[in-house]
Design a protein around this motif. Structure first.
Motif, PDB file in Angstrom:
ATOM      1  N   ASP A  13      45.067  39.648  38.229  1.00 53.13           N
ATOM      2  CA  ASP A  13      44.306  38.710  39.049  1.00 53.13           C
ATOM      3  C   ASP A  13      42.982  38.389  38.384  1.00 53.13           C
ATOM      4  O   ASP A  13      42.318  39.269  37.851  1.00 53.13           O
ATOM      5  CB  ASP A  13      44.031  39.305  40.436  1.00 53.13           C
ATOM      6  CG  ASP A  13      45.284  39.355  41.299  1.00 53.13           C
ATOM      7  OD1 ASP A  13      46.208  38.561  41.041  1.00 53.13           O
ATOM      8  OD2 ASP A  13      45.322  40.189  42.220  1.00 53.13           O
ATOM      9  N   MET A  14      42.640  37.130  38.426  1.00 60.24           N
ATOM     10  CA  MET A  14      41.354  36.724  37.865  1.00 60.24           C
ATOM     11  C   MET A  14      40.621  35.926  38.926  1.00 60.24           C
ATOM     12  O   MET A  14      41.162  34.984  39.489  1.00 60.24           O
ATOM     13  CB  MET A  14      41.539  35.882  36.608  1.00 60.24           C
ATOM     14  CG  MET A  14      40.208  35.504  35.963  1.00 60.24           C
ATOM     15  SD  MET A  14      40.382  34.494  34.488  1.00 60.24           S
ATOM     16  CE  MET A  14      40.770  35.726  33.283  1.00 60.24           C
ATOM     17  N   THR A  15      39.407  36.330  39.182  1.00 64.32           N
ATOM     18  CA  THR A  15      38.572  35.599  40.124  1.00 64.32           C
ATOM     19  C   THR A  15      37.449  34.912  39.361  1.00 64.32           C
ATOM     20  O   THR A  15      37.275  35.121  38.157  1.00 64.32           O
ATOM     21  CB  THR A  15      37.967  36.544  41.179  1.00 64.32           C
ATOM     22  OG1 THR A  15      37.095  37.462  40.524  1.00 64.32           O
ATOM     23  CG2 THR A  15      39.062  37.310  41.926  1.00 64.32           C
ATOM     24  N   ILE A  16      36.673  34.154  40.075  1.00 63.37           N
ATOM     25  CA  ILE A  16      35.567  33.421  39.458  1.00 63.37           C
ATOM     26  C   ILE A  16      34.511  34.372  38.888  1.00 63.37           C
ATOM     27  O   ILE A  16      33.760  34.005  37.992  1.00 63.37           O
ATOM     28  CB  ILE A  16      34.956  32.438  40.482  1.00 63.37           C
ATOM     29  CG1 ILE A  16      34.119  31.380  39.775  1.00 63.37           C
ATOM     30  CG2 ILE A  16      34.165  33.171  41.543  1.00 63.37           C
ATOM     31  CD1 ILE A  16      33.744  30.220  40.659  1.00 63.37           C
ATOM     32  N   THR A  17      34.493  35.607  39.378  1.00 60.85           N
ATOM     33  CA  THR A  17      33.486  36.560  38.881  1.00 60.85           C
ATOM     34  C   THR A  17      33.798  37.062  37.472  1.00 60.85           C
ATOM     35  O   THR A  17      32.887  37.478  36.758  1.00 60.85           O
ATOM     36  CB  THR A  17      33.345  37.766  39.826  1.00 60.85           C
ATOM     37  OG1 THR A  17      34.606  38.404  39.956  1.00 60.85           O
ATOM     38  CG2 THR A  17      32.830  37.343  41.182  1.00 60.85           C
ATOM     39  N   THR A  18      35.057  37.026  37.066  1.00 54.36           N
ATOM     40  CA  THR A  18      35.415  37.525  35.738  1.00 54.36           C
ATOM     41  C   THR A  18      34.705  36.747  34.632  1.00 54.36           C
ATOM     42  O   THR A  18      33.988  37.336  33.825  1.00 54.36           O
ATOM     43  CB  THR A  18      36.940  37.517  35.538  1.00 54.36           C
ATOM     44  OG1 THR A  18      37.548  38.275  36.584  1.00 54.36           O
ATOM     45  CG2 THR A  18      37.318  38.102  34.197  1.00 54.36           C
TER      46      THR A  18
END
Length: 129
Positions: free
Chosen positions: A2-7
């Motif tokens: 999973d990749m979120t905008i915080t990565t």
């Protein structure tokens, strides 16, 4: 994974500091060039000529470092925007390309440090005369 905008946002401070360091290297290099232009010593002519060749190469490498660093920053921003719009695949792709650009920038930096070390050795050679 999973990749979120915080990565990708984690890279923002790192890339910003890296670009600042690159700019400082550029400013230092221009200062060295100005100092070399003031030398009038005939004994130093060969050394100055070798230094100038080194400085030209270093300027080109620093420009490449900055270009790849800025591209990394832009792609990282676009990755965050894509993730914000829930375009996960595009966000991951852009983030991956951003990491590649950052790696290229760092490799250019490593190469520039090696050339810089050689330039310092040329200056030491001048002092040993």
């Amino acid at each position: 994974m999973d990749m979120t905008i915080t990565t990708p946002s984690l890279l923002f401070p790192a890339i910003s500091l890296l670009l600042l360091a690159y700019t400082n290297r550029f400013v230092t290099l221009t200062s060295v060039i100005r100092q070399l232009s003031k030398l009038d010593e005939i004994d130093s002519e060969d050394i100055v000529r070798r230094q100038i060749a080194s400085l030209r190469t270093r300027l080109q490498i620093i420009r490449a470092m900055q270009v790849f660093g800025v591209l990394s920053f832009i792609l990282c921003t676009l990755a965050m925007f894509a993730l914000f719009l829930s375009w996960i695949a595009l966000g991951k792709f852009l983030f991956g390309i951003s990491l590649v650009m950052l790696t290229i920038s760092l490799l250019c930096s490593l190469y520039e440090v090696q050339i810089s070390t050689k330039a310092i050795n040329i200056e030491i050679e001048r002092l040993n005369r």
